[in-house]
Design a protein around this motif. Structure first.
Motif, PDB file in Angstrom:
ATOM      1  N   LYS A   1     -12.359 -13.052  -9.219  1.00  0.00           N
ATOM      2  CA  LYS A   1     -11.412 -11.959  -9.379  1.00  0.00           C
ATOM      3  C   LYS A   1     -12.056 -10.643  -8.940  1.00  0.00           C
ATOM      4  N   LEU A   2     -11.190  -9.736  -8.514  1.00  0.00           N
ATOM      5  CA  LEU A   2     -11.637  -8.386  -8.200  1.00  0.00           C
ATOM      6  C   LEU A   2     -10.543  -7.410  -8.596  1.00  0.00           C
ATOM      7  N   GLY A   3     -10.894  -6.409  -9.370  1.00  0.00           N
ATOM      8  CA  GLY A   3      -9.938  -5.384  -9.767  1.00  0.00           C
ATOM      9  C   GLY A   3     -10.064  -4.171  -8.856  1.00  0.00           C
ATOM     10  N   VAL A   4      -8.933  -3.585  -8.506  1.00  0.00           N
ATOM     11  CA  VAL A   4      -8.921  -2.392  -7.661  1.00  0.00           C
ATOM     12  C   VAL A   4      -8.066  -1.321  -8.343  1.00  0.00           C
ATOM     13  N   ILE A   5      -8.678  -0.205  -8.672  1.00  0.00           N
ATOM     14  CA  ILE A   5      -7.957   0.932  -9.236  1.00  0.00           C
ATOM     15  C   ILE A   5      -7.605   1.867  -8.091  1.00  0.00           C
ATOM     16  N   THR A   6      -6.338   2.255  -7.988  1.00  0.00           N
ATOM     17  CA  THR A   6      -5.925   3.187  -6.939  1.00  0.00           C
ATOM     18  C   THR A   6      -5.521   4.514  -7.566  1.00  0.00           C
ATOM     19  N   GLU A   7      -6.044   5.581  -6.993  1.00  0.00           N
ATOM     20  CA  GLU A   7      -5.740   6.934  -7.448  1.00  0.00           C
ATOM     21  C   GLU A   7      -5.264   7.759  -6.263  1.00  0.00           C
ATOM     22  N   THR A   8      -4.246   8.567  -6.459  1.00  0.00           N
ATOM     23  CA  THR A   8      -3.782   9.507  -5.448  1.00  0.00           C
ATOM     24  C   THR A   8      -4.247  10.894  -5.846  1.00  0.00           C
TER      25      THR A   8
ATOM     26  N   GLN B   1       5.387  13.396  -3.560  1.00  0.00           N
ATOM     27  CA  GLN B   1       4.382  12.899  -2.638  1.00  0.00           C
ATOM     28  C   GLN B   1       3.367  12.030  -3.372  1.00  0.00           C
ATOM     29  N   HIS B   2       2.939  12.478  -4.540  1.00  0.00           N
ATOM     30  CA  HIS B   2       1.998  11.697  -5.355  1.00  0.00           C
ATOM     31  C   HIS B   2       2.584  10.335  -5.685  1.00  0.00           C
ATOM     32  N   GLU B   3       3.831  10.311  -6.121  1.00  0.00           N
ATOM     33  CA  GLU B   3       4.486   9.058  -6.476  1.00  0.00           C
ATOM     34  C   GLU B   3       4.650   8.163  -5.248  1.00  0.00           C
ATOM     35  N   GLY B   4       4.976   8.781  -4.109  1.00  0.00           N
ATOM     36  CA  GLY B   4       5.166   8.005  -2.885  1.00  0.00           C
ATOM     37  C   GLY B   4       3.907   7.293  -2.455  1.00  0.00           C
TER      38      GLY B   4
ATOM     39  N   ARG C   1      -4.934   6.648 -18.297  1.00  0.00           N
ATOM     40  CA  ARG C   1      -4.043   5.906 -17.409  1.00  0.00           C
ATOM     41  C   ARG C   1      -4.294   6.265 -15.954  1.00  0.00           C
ATOM     42  N   ALA C   2      -4.548   5.229 -15.135  1.00  0.00           N
ATOM     43  CA  ALA C   2      -4.744   5.419 -13.706  1.00  0.00           C
ATOM     44  C   ALA C   2      -3.391   5.402 -12.996  1.00  0.00           C
ATOM     45  N   ASP C   3      -3.393   5.781 -11.719  1.00  0.00           N
ATOM     46  CA  ASP C   3      -2.147   5.739 -10.957  1.00  0.00           C
ATOM     47  C   ASP C   3      -1.711   4.305 -10.689  1.00  0.00           C
ATOM     48  N   GLY C   4      -2.657   3.444 -10.347  1.00  0.00           N
ATOM     49  CA  GLY C   4      -2.314   2.051 -10.063  1.00  0.00           C
ATOM     50  C   GLY C   4      -3.497   1.147 -10.315  1.00  0.00           C
ATOM     51  N   ALA C   5      -3.225  -0.128 -10.593  1.00  0.00           N
ATOM     52  CA  ALA C   5      -4.281  -1.111 -10.809  1.00  0.00           C
ATOM     53  C   ALA C   5      -3.842  -2.444 -10.215  1.00  0.00           C
ATOM     54  N   LEU C   6      -4.664  -2.996  -9.338  1.00  0.00           N
ATOM     55  CA  LEU C   6      -4.376  -4.279  -8.704  1.00  0.00           C
ATOM     56  C   LEU C   6      -5.442  -5.278  -9.101  1.00  0.00           C
ATOM     57  N   LEU C   7      -5.036  -6.526  -9.256  1.00  0.00           N
ATOM     58  CA  LEU C   7      -5.969  -7.579  -9.626  1.00  0.00           C
ATOM     59  C   LEU C   7      -5.814  -8.721  -8.639  1.00  0.00           C
TER      60      LEU C   7
END
Length: 288
Positions: free
Chosen positions: A67-74, A5-8, A54-60
């Motif tokens: 620019k805007l960085g977005v860190i995503t965590e589940t 579920q976390h990975e999904g 290490r975060a779950d995900g990082a978008l730039l």
């Protein structure tokens, strides 16, 4: 412990940058640049020598000065360590990319969402981190197909965070129709990751919708499940997913059927049974 579920949920948030941007603008009015395509940033925020950060995900999003960085965590449970590491993620990503960075935490559980949304006092005057949390209380129940198609990212997090909502069947049915209007391969990937992001009756309902094979993209979904089994390099992987599919559809599996599936080492046979599993009314029909 990292679960499916976390990975999904993590994959759903980073699968398509445009859909995620639409969702974040709608929920938090984030100033995501319209110019320049979004891209996947490295979620590894470790320095050269210290322990892994290490975060779950990082978008730039954007380019140059825009620019805007977005860190995503589940987040599926309380984790006091995150009250310290989240600020570190932001600081390191900001220093690396030289741009503003925000933290988005996705919480399917209402109680955990409330925990994650609490302000984190850093100790420095005026420096308080309040995570942007996506949870059951701040995502709308999207039951209109046109609305879902107009903001697919929001429709997806609506489905994931409202799996215990009385309208969950309407929400999932709406999302199913909206996915049929995008690229088949991308929709199939979404279908797979949405499935593992859901739990309980919502997951069973999503499995039922996928089993109907109403839309072409659902063939891509079925193929993605098979690919997961093949990735294990063993017939056991495909047998496991076949049993999982039957379970999701609410089809009873006798011990005899379970043993026959688990004991099959021919992948071609398992794949044929897998395709039949989307339409059979009983497990025994697999072998007809």
């Amino acid at each position: 412990m990292v679960t499916s579920q976390h990975e999904g949920i993590t994959k759903v948030a980073t699968l398509d940058f445009g859909h995620t941007a639409q969702m974040l603008r709608a929920l938090f009015d984030l100033p995501i640049p319209e110019s320049g395509e979004g891209r996947l940033g490295s979620p590894d925020f470790s320095d050269a020598k210290p322990a892994v950060c290490r975060a779950d995900g990082a978008l730039l999003y954007g380019k140059g000065k825009e620019k805007l960085g977005v860190i995503t965590e589940t987040q599926r449970g309380e984790d006091k360590d995150k009250l310290y590491s989240w600020l570190e993620y932001i600081a390191n990503f900001r220093a690396r990319e030289r741009c503003p960075v925000c933290l988005v935490v996705i919480c399917p559980d209402r109680k955990i969402a409330r925990w994650a949304a609490k302000p984190i006092e850093t100790g420095h005057p005026g420096l308080t981190l309040t995570p942007l949390v996506i949870g059951p209380d701040n995502t709308p129940a999207i039951t209109d197909v046109e609305e879902a198609a107009g903001n697919l990212g929001l429709a997806i997090v609506s489905a994931i965070t409202k799996s215990d909502d009385p309208l969950y069947k309407d929400i999932l049915g709406t999302l199913n129709k909206a996915l049929s209007g995008i690229d088949r391969k991308l929709a199939g990937q979404y279908g797979h990751y949405i499935n593992v992001s859901l739990t309980g009756v919502a997951q069973e309902e999503w499995g039922r919708l996928m089993a109907m094979q109403t839309y072409p993209y659902q063939g891509e979904y079925a193929e993605s499940l098979l690919a997961e089994g093949r990735a294990e390099g063993r017939a056991e992987g495909e047998a496991r997913l076949l049993l999982k599919l039957l379970e999701m559809r609410g089809i009873a599996v006798s011990e005899e059927v379970r043993e026959r599936i688990a004991g099959c080492d021919d992948t071609a046979t398992l794949e044929a049974w897998f395709q039949r599993a989307f339409t059979v009314e009983s497990a025994e029909e697999l072998f007809a």
